[in-house]
Design an enzyme around this catalytic site. Structure first.
Site, short mmCIF file in Angstrom:
data_model
loop_
_atom_site.label_atom_id
_atom_site.label_comp_id
_atom_site.label_asym_id
_atom_site.label_seq_id
_atom_site.Cartn_x
_atom_site.Cartn_y
_atom_site.Cartn_z
N SER A 40 2.69 8.29 -10.53
CA SER A 40 3.23 6.92 -10.59
C SER A 40 2.24 5.99 -11.27
CB SER A 40 3.53 6.41 -9.17
OG SER A 40 2.33 6.08 -8.50
N SER A 73 0.97 3.13 -10.05
CA SER A 73 0.38 2.17 -9.11
C SER A 73 -1.11 1.93 -9.34
CB SER A 73 0.59 2.64 -7.67
OG SER A 73 -0.17 3.79 -7.39
N LYS A 80 -5.26 5.58 -4.03
CA LYS A 80 -5.42 4.13 -4.12
C LYS A 80 -6.92 3.81 -4.12
CE LYS A 80 -0.91 3.60 -3.42
NZ LYS A 80 0.01 3.20 -4.52
N SER A 122 2.66 -1.39 -6.30
CA SER A 122 1.94 -0.42 -5.48
C SER A 122 2.33 -0.56 -4.02
CB SER A 122 0.42 -0.62 -5.63
OG SER A 122 -0.28 0.25 -4.77
#
Length: 261
Positions: A39, A41, A101, A209
């Site tokens: 993704s 994010s 993250k 996100s």
């Protein structure tokens, strides 16, 4: 070839495969785990199609260090504390998937977003403009999602733009963050106090996100327990801009062995 020779040859082949799988399993469990970015994010630090290895030694080991969470470990062993600013792969506390993250909040920290600026323990984290992040508005990765653009709407094949800022964390680490829209929930949040034994994570693509700003019940990461940390992303091995990792003709030449910062 005699029957016994064929049987011996087959057994040797089976042994070789079993040993190779065992070695690969030990390597993956104790040292490095492959991870593919699915993704956007973490743009522009990580792009869809980046393939990297996660350093599993750096934080120690928990049950999530093994495939299918099969390690018979309570809590963490050989544990060491992550640093603010690390890019971390962790197991989502609810849905069981692996997330990646950036760690921004340590145990005991007070975290809040105000008008798109990160506040830590009541102090704003310094940001400075660093131009724009540009990409082609086209389907990305196997999911085929279009990127979100600050200059939307744009047509397919046109340039998708996001504002880029360099964020300077209190421990001296710095990284880029992107902005898509102003006034979104992600720009203004409640005050979060990180519990002991937990961490607060955010994506660098701040308006795209599902991270600790969102409750776990809503698909976000919420506060992440220490035992859910899997490892730190240190270096991109290669990166595919196409719909599949195996489309070698779409590999990005500028991302081979690129450090993750």
């Amino acid at each position: 070839m005699a029957s016994s020779d064929k049987e011996n040859s087959l057994m040797e082949t089976i042994k070789t495969v079993v040993y190779a799988l065992l070695i690969a399993g030990v390597f993956r469990t104790l040292f490095f785990q492959p991870f593919w970015i699915p993704s956007g994010s973490m743009k522009d630090t990580l792009l869809i199609g980046d393939f990297l290895f996660v350093n599993k030694m750096v934080y120690g080991y928990s049950k999530y260090s093994c495939p299918f969470s099969m390690c018979p470990i309570e809590g963490r062993i050989f544990a060491s504390e992550p640093e603010r600013g690390d890019v971390v792969v962790f197991r989502h506390p609810v849905n069981g998937s692996d997330f990646i993250k950036r760690l921004v909040g340590l145990p005991g920290d007070v975290v809040q977003m105000r008008d798109g600026v990160l506040y830590l323990n009541g102090e704003p984290v310094r940001q400075e403009s660093s131009g724009q992040f540009e990409e082609t508005y086209a389907r990305q990765g196997p999911s085929g999602y279009f990127p979100q653009c600050e200059n939307a709407p744009v047509g397919e094949g046109a340039t998708c733009i996001k504002s880029r800022y360099t964020e300077h964390l209190p421990n001296g680490k710095s990284h880029d963050v992107l902005n898509i829209r102003d006034g979104f929930f992600s720009d203004n949040t409640p005050v979060f106090t990180v519990p002991q034994g937990h961490y607060f994570f955010m994506g660098d693509n701040r308006d795209n996100s599902q991270d600790s700003r969102y409750a776990q019940a809503n698909g976000g990461a919420g506060f992440v327990p220490a035992e859910n940390l899997i490892g730190r992303a240190d270096r991109i091995m290669f990166s595919s801009a196409g719909r599949s990792l195996f489309y070698v003709w779409t590999w990005r030449a500028d991302r081979f062995f690129k450090a993750v910062e």
